[in-house]
Design a protein around this motif. Structure first.
Motif, short mmCIF file in Angstrom:
data_model
loop_
_atom_site.label_atom_id
_atom_site.label_comp_id
_atom_site.label_asym_id
_atom_site.label_seq_id
_atom_site.Cartn_x
_atom_site.Cartn_y
_atom_site.Cartn_z
N SER A 90 23.05 41.41 59.23
CA SER A 90 24.01 41.30 58.12
C SER A 90 25.26 40.52 58.54
O SER A 90 25.73 39.65 57.80
CB SER A 90 24.44 42.68 57.63
OG SER A 90 23.33 43.36 57.11
N GLU A 91 25.78 40.85 59.74
CA GLU A 91 26.99 40.17 60.23
C GLU A 91 26.75 38.66 60.34
O GLU A 91 27.59 37.84 59.98
CB GLU A 91 27.41 40.72 61.61
CG GLU A 91 28.08 42.08 61.56
CD GLU A 91 29.32 42.09 60.66
OE1 GLU A 91 30.18 41.20 60.81
OE2 GLU A 91 29.39 42.96 59.76
N ASN A 92 25.58 38.29 60.89
CA ASN A 92 25.27 36.87 61.08
C ASN A 92 25.05 36.16 59.75
O ASN A 92 25.45 35.00 59.58
CB ASN A 92 24.05 36.71 61.98
CG ASN A 92 24.42 36.80 63.45
OD1 ASN A 92 25.01 35.88 64.00
ND2 ASN A 92 24.12 37.93 64.08
N VAL A 93 24.39 36.83 58.80
CA VAL A 93 24.14 36.22 57.49
C VAL A 93 25.47 35.91 56.80
O VAL A 93 25.64 34.86 56.18
CB VAL A 93 23.23 37.13 56.62
CG1 VAL A 93 23.22 36.67 55.17
CG2 VAL A 93 21.80 37.13 57.18
N LYS A 94 26.44 36.82 56.97
CA LYS A 94 27.78 36.57 56.40
C LYS A 94 28.37 35.27 56.96
O LYS A 94 29.16 34.60 56.30
CB LYS A 94 28.73 37.73 56.76
CG LYS A 94 28.60 38.94 55.86
CD LYS A 94 29.61 40.01 56.27
CE LYS A 94 29.13 41.40 55.90
NZ LYS A 94 29.76 42.44 56.74
N ASN A 95 28.01 34.96 58.21
CA ASN A 95 28.51 33.73 58.85
C ASN A 95 27.53 32.57 58.69
O ASN A 95 27.56 31.62 59.47
CB ASN A 95 28.80 33.99 60.33
CG ASN A 95 29.93 35.00 60.51
OD1 ASN A 95 30.91 34.95 59.79
ND2 ASN A 95 29.76 35.92 61.44
N ASN A 96 26.64 32.71 57.71
CA ASN A 96 25.72 31.62 57.36
C ASN A 96 24.71 31.31 58.47
O ASN A 96 24.33 30.16 58.65
CB ASN A 96 26.53 30.38 56.99
CG ASN A 96 25.81 29.60 55.90
OD1 ASN A 96 24.95 30.15 55.22
ND2 ASN A 96 26.14 28.33 55.76
N ARG A 97 24.29 32.34 59.20
CA ARG A 97 23.25 32.15 60.21
C ARG A 97 22.04 32.97 59.78
O ARG A 97 22.15 34.18 59.59
CB ARG A 97 23.79 32.57 61.58
CG ARG A 97 25.04 31.80 61.94
CD ARG A 97 25.66 32.24 63.22
NE ARG A 97 24.94 31.71 64.37
CZ ARG A 97 25.16 32.10 65.62
NH1 ARG A 97 26.05 33.02 65.88
NH2 ARG A 97 24.48 31.57 66.61
N HIS A 98 20.90 32.29 59.65
CA HIS A 98 19.77 32.93 58.96
C HIS A 98 18.47 32.97 59.77
O HIS A 98 17.47 33.45 59.28
CB HIS A 98 19.49 32.19 57.64
CG HIS A 98 20.67 32.19 56.72
ND1 HIS A 98 20.90 33.20 55.81
CD2 HIS A 98 21.70 31.32 56.57
CE1 HIS A 98 22.01 32.94 55.14
NE2 HIS A 98 22.52 31.81 55.60
N LYS A 99 18.49 32.42 61.00
CA LYS A 99 17.24 32.40 61.80
C LYS A 99 17.41 33.27 63.03
O LYS A 99 18.34 33.09 63.81
CB LYS A 99 16.91 30.96 62.24
CG LYS A 99 16.39 30.12 61.10
CD LYS A 99 15.94 28.71 61.45
CE LYS A 99 16.13 28.25 62.85
NZ LYS A 99 15.84 26.83 63.04
N PHE A 100 16.49 34.23 63.19
CA PHE A 100 16.66 35.24 64.24
C PHE A 100 15.44 35.36 65.14
O PHE A 100 14.29 35.39 64.67
CB PHE A 100 16.91 36.62 63.60
CG PHE A 100 18.16 36.67 62.78
CD1 PHE A 100 19.37 37.01 63.37
CD2 PHE A 100 18.15 36.35 61.43
CE1 PHE A 100 20.55 37.02 62.62
CE2 PHE A 100 19.31 36.37 60.67
CZ PHE A 100 20.52 36.71 61.27
N LEU A 101 15.71 35.44 66.44
CA LEU A 101 14.70 35.88 67.41
C LEU A 101 15.04 37.33 67.74
O LEU A 101 16.14 37.61 68.22
CB LEU A 101 14.81 35.06 68.70
CG LEU A 101 14.50 33.58 68.62
CD1 LEU A 101 14.92 32.91 69.93
CD2 LEU A 101 13.01 33.34 68.37
N ILE A 102 14.13 38.24 67.45
CA ILE A 102 14.38 39.64 67.79
C ILE A 102 13.52 39.98 68.99
O ILE A 102 12.30 40.00 68.93
CB ILE A 102 14.12 40.57 66.59
CG1 ILE A 102 15.08 40.17 65.46
CG2 ILE A 102 14.31 42.02 67.00
CD1 ILE A 102 15.13 41.12 64.30
N ASP A 103 14.20 40.18 70.10
CA ASP A 103 13.59 40.22 71.43
C ASP A 103 13.38 41.68 71.85
O ASP A 103 14.31 42.48 71.80
CB ASP A 103 14.56 39.45 72.34
CG ASP A 103 14.28 39.57 73.81
OD1 ASP A 103 13.29 40.22 74.19
OD2 ASP A 103 15.06 39.01 74.59
#
Length: 204
Positions: A90-103
């Motif tokens: 959610s925090e990243n989406v607010k900053n317009n970042r939408h691609k995630f590697l969940i490790d």
């Protein structure tokens, strides 16, 4: 008769792209994720790092619990991990970042199902497949400098067993949906990365 309301995921796959990154302890997930972040603008969320940060956060109600689970090589209750991941996305989406590697997640079948039901469906799993003896050598080497409480031979053996018993079924399940990219990891880092790039090119 009332029908049970189906919970809707927090995000749609159009809003957020998630790639699960799995592999045994010491398979090289973190190293490869760093390269993907640099070249493809992913946000790298390591479940273990989120848990360790929460464990050390002053006033955390879960700190002691997380510490004990990690020390024993066990899997932290999924509600805690899911909440931390959801907040981070959610925090990243607010900053317009939408691609995630969940490790290092999902570590168990129920985590995979809950994540896809409550947060978002994953694009695919990137599975770093590495022989146990190679992983053991890497972790013992890392343990000389990492200061991590679980980089010792007893904890490592427990973590291998936990991975085999609980995470391999997740990989097998996603393989039935043709949703796993399997990468051999007992090669030099740059060779592994070339294989990663070739394998994910068509999927992103």
């Amino acid at each position: 008769m009332t029908t049970a309301t189906k919970t809707k995921p927090a995000f749609s796959p159009d809003q957020v792209s998630v790639v699960f990154v799995l592999g045994g302890p010491g398979a090289g997930k973190g190293t490869q994720c760093e390269k993907l972040v640099k070249d493809y603008s992913f946000v790298h969320l390591a479940a273990g790092d989120l848990l360790r940060a929460e464990q050390n956060r002053e006033g955390s109600e879960f700190g002691e619990l997380i510490k004990n689970y990690i020390k024993e090589g066990l899997i932290v209750p999924q509600e805690i991990t899911l909440a931390l991941l959801r907040n981070a996305i959610s925090e990243n989406v607010k900053n317009n970042r939408h691609k995630f590697l969940i490790d290092g997640f999902p570590r168990k079948m129920d985590q995979a199902i809950s994540f896809e039901r409550d947060i978002v469906e994953c694009k695919f799993i990137l599975f770093f497949d590495c022989p146990e003896d190679v992983m053991l050598q890497r972790l013992l080497e890392r343990g000389k400098t990492s200061g991590r409480s679980d980089d010792n031979i007893e904890s490592i053996k427990k973590r291998f067993k936990t991975f085999k018993d609980t995470s391999m079924p997740v990989i097998e399940y996603f393989e039935t949906k043709s949703n796993v990219v399997r990468i051999r990891c007992d090669k030099p880092v740059d060779e592994v990365y070339k294989d990663v790039q070739a394998a994910i090119r068509d999927r992103l």
